[in-house]
Design a protein around this motif. Structure first.
Motif, mmCIF file in Angstrom:
data_model
loop_
_atom_site.group_PDB
_atom_site.id
_atom_site.type_symbol
_atom_site.label_atom_id
_atom_site.label_comp_id
_atom_site.label_asym_id
_atom_site.label_seq_id
_atom_site.Cartn_x
_atom_site.Cartn_y
_atom_site.Cartn_z
ATOM 1 N N ILE A 177 -2.746 -1.350 -10.238
ATOM 2 C CA ILE A 177 -2.618 -0.533 -9.025
ATOM 3 C C ILE A 177 -2.838 -1.382 -7.775
ATOM 4 O O ILE A 177 -2.014 -1.392 -6.847
ATOM 5 N N PHE A 178 -3.948 -2.105 -7.734
ATOM 6 C CA PHE A 178 -4.262 -2.868 -6.520
ATOM 7 C C PHE A 178 -3.422 -4.138 -6.419
ATOM 8 O O PHE A 178 -3.048 -4.547 -5.312
ATOM 9 N N GLY A 179 -3.091 -4.755 -7.561
ATOM 10 C CA GLY A 179 -2.201 -5.910 -7.516
ATOM 11 C C GLY A 179 -0.838 -5.542 -6.962
ATOM 12 O O GLY A 179 -0.263 -6.259 -6.142
ATOM 13 N N THR A 180 -0.315 -4.377 -7.398
ATOM 14 C CA THR A 180 0.980 -3.906 -6.911
ATOM 15 C C THR A 180 0.911 -3.538 -5.433
ATOM 16 O O THR A 180 1.843 -3.823 -4.665
ATOM 17 N N ALA A 181 -0.192 -2.909 -5.022
ATOM 18 C CA ALA A 181 -0.356 -2.534 -3.607
ATOM 19 C C ALA A 181 -0.369 -3.776 -2.722
ATOM 20 O O ALA A 181 0.278 -3.813 -1.669
ATOM 21 N N PHE A 182 -1.081 -4.805 -3.145
ATOM 22 C CA PHE A 182 -1.106 -6.057 -2.385
ATOM 23 C C PHE A 182 0.277 -6.702 -2.354
ATOM 24 O O PHE A 182 0.736 -7.177 -1.310
ATOM 25 N N LEU A 183 0.953 -6.721 -3.507
ATOM 26 C CA LEU A 183 2.265 -7.364 -3.596
ATOM 27 C C LEU A 183 3.287 -6.678 -2.698
ATOM 28 O O LEU A 183 3.999 -7.347 -1.928
ATOM 29 N N MET A 184 3.370 -5.361 -2.760
ATOM 30 C CA MET A 184 4.353 -4.632 -1.958
ATOM 31 C C MET A 184 4.060 -4.770 -0.468
ATOM 32 O O MET A 184 4.973 -4.971 0.335
ATOM 33 N N ALA A 185 2.780 -4.682 -0.103
ATOM 34 C CA ALA A 185 2.426 -4.810 1.317
ATOM 35 C C ALA A 185 2.748 -6.216 1.825
ATOM 36 O O ALA A 185 3.253 -6.384 2.940
ATOM 37 N N ASN A 186 2.483 -7.241 1.018
ATOM 38 C CA ASN A 186 2.769 -8.618 1.423
ATOM 39 C C ASN A 186 4.262 -8.870 1.557
ATOM 40 O O ASN A 186 4.713 -9.562 2.480
ATOM 41 N N LEU A 187 5.049 -8.333 0.623
ATOM 42 C CA LEU A 187 6.496 -8.523 0.689
ATOM 43 C C LEU A 187 7.088 -7.824 1.912
ATOM 44 O O LEU A 187 7.984 -8.357 2.571
ATOM 45 N N ILE A 188 6.602 -6.626 2.204
ATOM 46 C CA ILE A 188 7.105 -5.877 3.360
ATOM 47 C C ILE A 188 6.748 -6.584 4.663
ATOM 48 O O ILE A 188 7.595 -6.774 5.545
ATOM 49 N N THR A 189 5.492 -7.012 4.791
ATOM 50 C CA THR A 189 5.046 -7.610 6.051
ATOM 51 C C THR A 189 5.509 -9.054 6.206
ATOM 52 O O THR A 189 5.393 -9.611 7.300
ATOM 53 N N SER A 190 6.018 -9.676 5.146
ATOM 54 C CA SER A 190 6.503 -11.053 5.265
ATOM 55 C C SER A 190 7.708 -11.148 6.193
ATOM 56 O O SER A 190 8.059 -12.233 6.658
ATOM 57 N N ARG A 191 8.344 -10.028 6.477
ATOM 58 C CA ARG A 191 9.512 -10.008 7.367
ATOM 59 C C ARG A 191 9.119 -9.977 8.839
ATOM 60 O O ARG A 191 9.956 -10.169 9.707
ATOM 61 N N PHE A 192 7.840 -9.693 9.111
ATOM 62 C CA PHE A 192 7.392 -9.581 10.491
ATOM 63 C C PHE A 192 7.016 -10.958 11.042
ATOM 64 O O PHE A 192 6.603 -11.847 10.309
ATOM 65 N N SER A 193 7.143 -11.115 12.362
ATOM 66 C CA SER A 193 6.726 -12.345 13.025
ATOM 67 C C SER A 193 5.502 -12.060 13.886
ATOM 68 O O SER A 193 5.049 -10.925 13.987
ATOM 69 N N ASN A 194 4.943 -13.126 14.492
ATOM 70 C CA ASN A 194 3.766 -13.001 15.364
ATOM 71 C C ASN A 194 2.624 -12.279 14.659
ATOM 72 O O ASN A 194 2.023 -11.343 15.198
ATOM 73 N N TRP A 195 2.345 -12.699 13.447
ATOM 74 C CA TRP A 195 1.282 -12.073 12.651
ATOM 75 C C TRP A 195 -0.071 -12.589 13.112
ATOM 76 O O TRP A 195 -0.237 -13.772 13.408
ATOM 77 N N ASN A 196 -1.067 -11.717 13.200
ATOM 78 C CA ASN A 196 -2.404 -12.132 13.599
ATOM 79 C C ASN A 196 -3.448 -11.439 12.723
ATOM 80 O O ASN A 196 -3.106 -10.680 11.809
ATOM 81 N N ILE A 197 -4.722 -11.707 13.001
ATOM 82 C CA ILE A 197 -5.796 -11.151 12.177
ATOM 83 C C ILE A 197 -5.808 -9.630 12.272
ATOM 84 O O ILE A 197 -6.062 -8.939 11.274
ATOM 85 N N GLY A 198 -5.535 -9.081 13.458
ATOM 86 C CA GLY A 198 -5.476 -7.628 13.603
ATOM 87 C C GLY A 198 -4.407 -7.019 12.712
ATOM 88 O O GLY A 198 -4.621 -5.992 12.064
ATOM 89 N N SER A 199 -3.236 -7.663 12.665
ATOM 90 C CA SER A 199 -2.153 -7.192 11.799
ATOM 91 C C SER A 199 -2.559 -7.270 10.335
ATOM 92 O O SER A 199 -2.268 -6.365 9.542
#
Length: 279
Positions: A59-81
């Motif tokens: 459950i948590f491995g999949t949640a981390f994986l999906m969130a990481n794949l989705i957010t990998s498309r974003f730029s200007n990533w910071n600690i708040g993000s």
């Protein structure tokens, strides 16, 4: 507080790193449950107890994986993000864990109170694991950027490679600027104007012209003159050093007193070109 959250946080472009780090986060949750057995887990008696706890890893491995794949498309990533992403992961994990626990383990009715307790349990387990996850990935990815920048910098020549006497011509309204390509350093966009940095008789010169950066790019782009940031065009042949940090990469030209950032979206076109022309 706000200045801390605005600090850049490195992002991974590697699916392998994203998959392994997500798997590690899920495994950490599972290990936490079987080692410490919190929240009444020690009272849960079943011959396949550890097997039944393993879906929390999924459950948590999949949640981390999906969130990481989705957010990998974003730029200007910071600690708040990154903190918002972790919050989303914990909320998603708590919901999926609640349904799994209620329907397959505890066999209790579905209601908001039971979910609230599951949410608190998720925070208790997830927050320390998330802190370790954020810090370890920050250090790892920052190190990767720095190492890659160092390796490329080792092959950058002390003297710029010989460049043909190609002329760069920039025309804007009634203004025209002409220079040798070998003398061109970079262009910096300032709202509706662009500042051109170039050498003239080995001295640094600047020229301010009312023109958009995209218009400049259309007129002067070559294999070594590239846009590397929404506000910069740079002559890669003049780059003497590449720096890597949490935000990504920065180009160093000794003739100017500032470093030129490389946006994540331009890394695939800029970094390989640097490696190619200085290999």
């Amino acid at each position: 507080m706000f200045s801390f959250t605005a600090h850049p946080y490195p992002k991974s472009e590697s699916f392998k790193e994203i998959f392994v780090s997500s798997l590690g986060a899920g495994a950490a949750v599972y290990l936490f449950l079987i080692i410490f057995q919190p929240f009444g887990t020690e009272n849960f008696q079943h011959p396949y107890k550890f097997v039944l706890l393993f879906p929390y890893c999924i459950i948590f491995g999949t949640a981390f994986l999906m969130a990481n794949l989705i957010t990998s498309r974003f730029s200007n990533w910071n600690i708040g993000s990154e903190l918002l992403k972790i919050t989303f992961i914990l909320c998603t994990g708590s919901i999926l864990s609640y349904f799994y626990n209620s329907l397959f383990l505890s066999h209790v009715k579905l209601d908001i109170v039971n979910y609230f307790f599951m949410f608190l349990y998720t925070l208790a387990v997830g927050i320390p694991i998330s802190i370790i996850y954020i810090l370890s990935r920050y250090i790892y990815l920052k190190t990767i950027h720095e190492k890659k920048a160092h390796d490329i910098s080792q092959h950058l020549p002390v003297s710029p490679p010989a460049q043909r006497q190609n002329l760069l011509k920039i025309s804007a309204q009634n203004t025209e600027l002409v220079m040798n390509k070998k003398d061109f350093l970079c262009v910096q966009s300032m709202e509706n104007y662009c500042i051109f940095y170039f050498l003239e008789n080995n001295s640094l010169k600047k020229a301010l012209i009312r023109i958009s950066l995209n218009n400049v790019l259309q007129q002067i782009e070559t294999s070594s003159v590239k846009k590397c940031h929404r506000s910069y065009i740079v002559n890669l042949g003049k780059v003497k050093k590449l720096k890597g940090n949490a935000q990504g990469y920065k180009l160093v030209l000794p003739e100017i007193d500032f470093e030129i950032p490389v946006s994540r979206s331009f890394i695939p076109s800029v970094i390989p070109q640097l490696q190619q022309q200085h290999s």
